[in-house]
Scaffold this motif. Sequence first.
Motif, PDB file in Angstrom:
ATOM      1  N   SER A 259       0.825  -1.209   0.000  1.00  0.00           N
ATOM      2  CA  SER A 259       0.000   0.000   0.000  1.00  0.00           C
ATOM      3  C   SER A 259       0.860   1.260   0.000  1.00  0.00           C
ATOM      4  N   ASP A 260       0.366   2.344  -0.650  1.00  0.00           N
ATOM      5  CA  ASP A 260       1.074   3.624  -0.662  1.00  0.00           C
ATOM      6  C   ASP A 260       1.167   4.224   0.735  1.00  0.00           C
ATOM      7  N   PHE A 261       0.208   3.900   1.605  1.00  0.00           N
ATOM      8  CA  PHE A 261       0.192   4.420   2.971  1.00  0.00           C
ATOM      9  C   PHE A 261       0.404   3.292   3.980  1.00  0.00           C
ATOM     10  N   PHE A 263       2.892   2.344   5.946  1.00  0.00           N
ATOM     11  CA  PHE A 263       3.437   2.680   7.262  1.00  0.00           C
ATOM     12  C   PHE A 263       2.369   3.347   8.137  1.00  0.00           C
ATOM     13  N   VAL A 264       1.559   4.231   7.521  1.00  0.00           N
ATOM     14  CA  VAL A 264       0.479   4.883   8.262  1.00  0.00           C
ATOM     15  C   VAL A 264      -0.545   3.841   8.709  1.00  0.00           C
ATOM     16  N   GLU A 265      -0.879   2.928   7.804  1.00  0.00           N
ATOM     17  CA  GLU A 265      -1.848   1.881   8.142  1.00  0.00           C
ATOM     18  C   GLU A 265      -1.317   0.982   9.258  1.00  0.00           C
ATOM     19  N   ASP A 266      -0.027   0.661   9.208  1.00  0.00           N
ATOM     20  CA  ASP A 266       0.560  -0.199  10.232  1.00  0.00           C
ATOM     21  C   ASP A 266       0.583   0.496  11.589  1.00  0.00           C
ATOM     22  N   ILE A 267       0.919   1.764  11.598  1.00  0.00           N
ATOM     23  CA  ILE A 267       0.925   2.525  12.850  1.00  0.00           C
ATOM     24  C   ILE A 267      -0.499   2.611  13.410  1.00  0.00           C
ATOM     25  N   THR A 268      -1.466   2.807  12.513  1.00  0.00           N
ATOM     26  CA  THR A 268      -2.875   2.849  12.944  1.00  0.00           C
ATOM     27  C   THR A 268      -3.282   1.537  13.611  1.00  0.00           C
ATOM     28  N   ALA A 269      -2.874   0.424  13.002  1.00  0.00           N
ATOM     29  CA  ALA A 269      -3.221  -0.896  13.559  1.00  0.00           C
ATOM     30  C   ALA A 269      -2.581  -1.102  14.929  1.00  0.00           C
ATOM     31  N   GLN A 348      -9.175   9.436  13.746  1.00  0.00           N
ATOM     32  CA  GLN A 348     -10.322   9.844  12.936  1.00  0.00           C
ATOM     33  C   GLN A 348      -9.913  10.497  11.617  1.00  0.00           C
ATOM     34  N   LEU A 349      -8.614  10.826  11.464  1.00  0.00           N
ATOM     35  CA  LEU A 349      -8.143  11.518  10.253  1.00  0.00           C
ATOM     36  C   LEU A 349      -8.107  10.570   9.057  1.00  0.00           C
ATOM     37  N   THR A 350      -8.092  11.159   7.866  1.00  0.00           N
ATOM     38  CA  THR A 350      -7.891  10.373   6.643  1.00  0.00           C
ATOM     39  C   THR A 350      -6.441   9.910   6.587  1.00  0.00           C
ATOM     40  N   LEU A 351      -6.165   8.930   5.734  1.00  0.00           N
ATOM     41  CA  LEU A 351      -4.791   8.447   5.594  1.00  0.00           C
ATOM     42  C   LEU A 351      -3.845   9.575   5.187  1.00  0.00           C
ATOM     43  N   GLU A 352      -4.303  10.444   4.266  1.00  0.00           N
ATOM     44  CA  GLU A 352      -3.460  11.542   3.797  1.00  0.00           C
ATOM     45  C   GLU A 352      -3.102  12.492   4.934  1.00  0.00           C
ATOM     46  N   ASN A 353      -4.119  12.834   5.768  1.00  0.00           N
ATOM     47  CA  ASN A 353      -3.860  13.745   6.880  1.00  0.00           C
ATOM     48  C   ASN A 353      -3.024  13.091   7.982  1.00  0.00           C
ATOM     49  N   LYS A 354      -3.222  11.778   8.168  1.00  0.00           N
ATOM     50  CA  LYS A 354      -2.370  11.064   9.122  1.00  0.00           C
ATOM     51  C   LYS A 354      -0.904  11.124   8.670  1.00  0.00           C
ATOM     52  N   ALA A 355      -0.692  10.894   7.378  1.00  0.00           N
ATOM     53  CA  ALA A 355       0.674  10.931   6.830  1.00  0.00           C
ATOM     54  C   ALA A 355       1.292  12.313   7.002  1.00  0.00           C
ATOM     55  N   SER A 356       0.508  13.354   6.753  1.00  0.00           N
ATOM     56  CA  SER A 356       0.985  14.725   6.924  1.00  0.00           C
ATOM     57  C   SER A 356       1.391  14.990   8.365  1.00  0.00           C
TER      58      SER A 356
END
Length: 360
Positions: A259-261, A263-269, A348-356
Amino acid sequence: MLELSPLRKNKVNLSDYNSQQDIDNRIMLADFTIFEHRVLEEILFSSLRASLKKFCKSLDCSESEALPVLQKLAKAGLLTIEGDSLLVDKEMRKYFEFQMTRFDEEINPDMEFLQGLLRKVPIHVLPTWYAIPRTSSNIFESILEKYLLSPQIFHRYLTDLNISNTKLHAIVQEVFSAPQLQVASSDLIARYNIDRREFEEMILWLEFNFVCCLSYQKEDDHWIEFVSPFYEWRQYLLFLQNSTPPAVSSEKISALRESDFAFVEDITAILRQAEKNPISLDSWDQGNLIPPDTARSLASLIELRPLTELHTAQKYVTQAIKKLCLVHLTRIIDGRLHPAESAKDWLQLTLENKASYLHR
């Protein structure tokens, strides 16, 4: 390479001042021998009125050796020869003092040099050239603020600059593409089949547009003339060039996540798991990798590739946990990883905002 735009209309017009005399003097200086430079330097350090005999004695040369050089300088307006007296023009001495800084290897063509360059132009012309208010109390400071205040501002100015002359455009591209961001004038003149006068006019225009300038380096018994960006910009570009890491071959890169995100998804999990049940890190020294059992558990949670080596999984999961602590989304309390107060809003943020947020 410098990208130049054809859109911005330039206002620097060399006919607005006595540029032809300026060009004549620049050509003369570029062709000077080491001895001729010595003669000129002696004049610049002498009084406005000097004896020819004493002048030659201080140079340890004969009048017959010095006179041809003095006659050149007299033609340039620097001095007049009256019998045994040399009468130096005060204003022209200032002009040549500035030009001689190009030959001083301890002086760089920097912003102070640029200010000296602009002093050659009548002050009422500068607001027209550089589109600054005529009421400005300090014209150079106004130019500095408008064009040179930061690398971003100056880069934007350069990219908007219109260089319609194809040879001049090619010269600029070659200089900015050179490994050390400088090219010998003789090479440029030969490569683009330009006569000396046309070349000097081109470089003078580039200097007044803050793109490039001339400088000299001594080699054996002669000087070599170079074209380069102004000192601060050249140093900045060389720093970027030398500090940019080399590209890594794609063959050496193995993606742990598709996935493009990822690392963000893994941190979320991991963060959601910590919400449900704080993660045990009891035996973890934060200077090392997390314990193998915790690494295996979290690697399974985030569905890391089954064939991933344990050491690789430890490094990846450790990096994720360190990032969570660094941005204050988690805290370690009594050897367990707990979500911080800000975690709920971040989730609650979107993946893009989490990455930012993580990029801070």
